[in-house]
Write a protein that holds these residues in place. Structure first.
Motif, PDB file in Angstrom:
ATOM      1  N   GLN A  16      14.000   5.698   2.420  1.00  0.00           N
ATOM      2  CA  GLN A  16      12.680   5.237   2.826  1.00  0.00           C
ATOM      3  C   GLN A  16      11.825   6.477   2.667  1.00  0.00           C
ATOM      4  O   GLN A  16      10.632   6.303   2.178  1.00  0.00           O
ATOM      5  CB  GLN A  16      12.612   4.901   4.123  1.00  0.00           C
ATOM      6  CG  GLN A  16      11.228   4.510   4.826  1.00  0.00           C
ATOM      7  CD  GLN A  16      10.703   3.093   3.998  1.00  0.00           C
ATOM      8  OE1 GLN A  16      11.293   2.242   3.560  1.00  0.00           O
ATOM      9  NE2 GLN A  16       9.394   3.383   3.663  1.00  0.00           N
ATOM     10  N   ASP A  17      12.262   7.663   2.998  1.00  0.00           N
ATOM     11  CA  ASP A  17      11.410   8.864   2.696  1.00  0.00           C
ATOM     12  C   ASP A  17      11.122   9.103   1.180  1.00  0.00           C
ATOM     13  O   ASP A  17      10.161   9.581   0.680  1.00  0.00           O
ATOM     14  CB  ASP A  17      12.305  10.172   3.071  1.00  0.00           C
ATOM     15  CG  ASP A  17      12.030  10.380   4.779  1.00  0.00           C
ATOM     16  OD1 ASP A  17      11.316   9.629   5.331  1.00  0.00           O
ATOM     17  OD2 ASP A  17      12.871  10.961   5.333  1.00  0.00           O
ATOM     18  N   ASP A  20       8.359   6.733   0.069  1.00  0.00           N
ATOM     19  CA  ASP A  20       7.153   7.335   0.801  1.00  0.00           C
ATOM     20  C   ASP A  20       6.500   8.528  -0.038  1.00  0.00           C
ATOM     21  O   ASP A  20       5.302   8.712  -0.463  1.00  0.00           O
ATOM     22  CB  ASP A  20       7.296   7.684   2.234  1.00  0.00           C
ATOM     23  CG  ASP A  20       7.601   6.596   3.108  1.00  0.00           C
ATOM     24  OD1 ASP A  20       7.086   5.444   2.680  1.00  0.00           O
ATOM     25  OD2 ASP A  20       7.997   7.080   4.306  1.00  0.00           O
ATOM     26  N   LYS A  23       5.291   7.357  -3.557  1.00  0.00           N
ATOM     27  CA  LYS A  23       3.954   6.925  -3.138  1.00  0.00           C
ATOM     28  C   LYS A  23       2.982   8.057  -3.114  1.00  0.00           C
ATOM     29  O   LYS A  23       1.588   7.974  -3.673  1.00  0.00           O
ATOM     30  CB  LYS A  23       3.940   5.902  -2.033  1.00  0.00           C
ATOM     31  CG  LYS A  23       4.520   4.507  -2.300  1.00  0.00           C
ATOM     32  CD  LYS A  23       4.447   3.880  -1.110  1.00  0.00           C
ATOM     33  CE  LYS A  23       5.207   2.447  -1.196  1.00  0.00           C
ATOM     34  NZ  LYS A  23       5.223   1.718   0.015  1.00  0.00           N
ATOM     35  N   GLU A  24       3.253   9.109  -2.350  1.00  0.00           N
ATOM     36  CA  GLU A  24       2.275  10.131  -2.124  1.00  0.00           C
ATOM     37  C   GLU A  24       2.044  10.992  -3.613  1.00  0.00           C
ATOM     38  O   GLU A  24       0.980  11.374  -4.052  1.00  0.00           O
ATOM     39  CB  GLU A  24       2.999  11.011  -1.070  1.00  0.00           C
ATOM     40  CG  GLU A  24       1.905  12.174  -0.678  1.00  0.00           C
ATOM     41  CD  GLU A  24       2.661  13.237   0.328  1.00  0.00           C
ATOM     42  OE1 GLU A  24       1.889  14.168   0.421  1.00  0.00           O
ATOM     43  OE2 GLU A  24       3.919  12.962   1.021  1.00  0.00           O
TER      44      GLU A  24
END
Length: 61
Positions: A16-17, A20, A23-24
């Motif tokens: 999940q990290d 994320d 996406k960042e």
């Protein structure tokens, strides 16, 4: 993100990290392309966090 924090997370949390962080990274690249990026060091930080996360995720397999 510190290596200690990454090592303590489970594989699901790391995945999940990683999502994320990707996406960042995408958002930062779009800001850079449009000339709105005010903190260019963030690109380097995110890229290194992705590498750390992938390394730990591979080691946990």
């Amino acid at each position: 993100m510190a290596s200690k924090d990454i090592n303590q997370k489970s594989a699901d949390e790391l995945k999940q990290d990683l999502l994320d962080l990707r996406k960042e990274q995408f958002n930062l690249r779009m800001q850079k392309g449009s000339g709105q990026l005010t903190q260019p060091h963030q690109l380097r930080r995110v890229r290194r966090d992705i590498a750390r996360t992938k390394f730990v995720l591979g080691a946990k397999k």
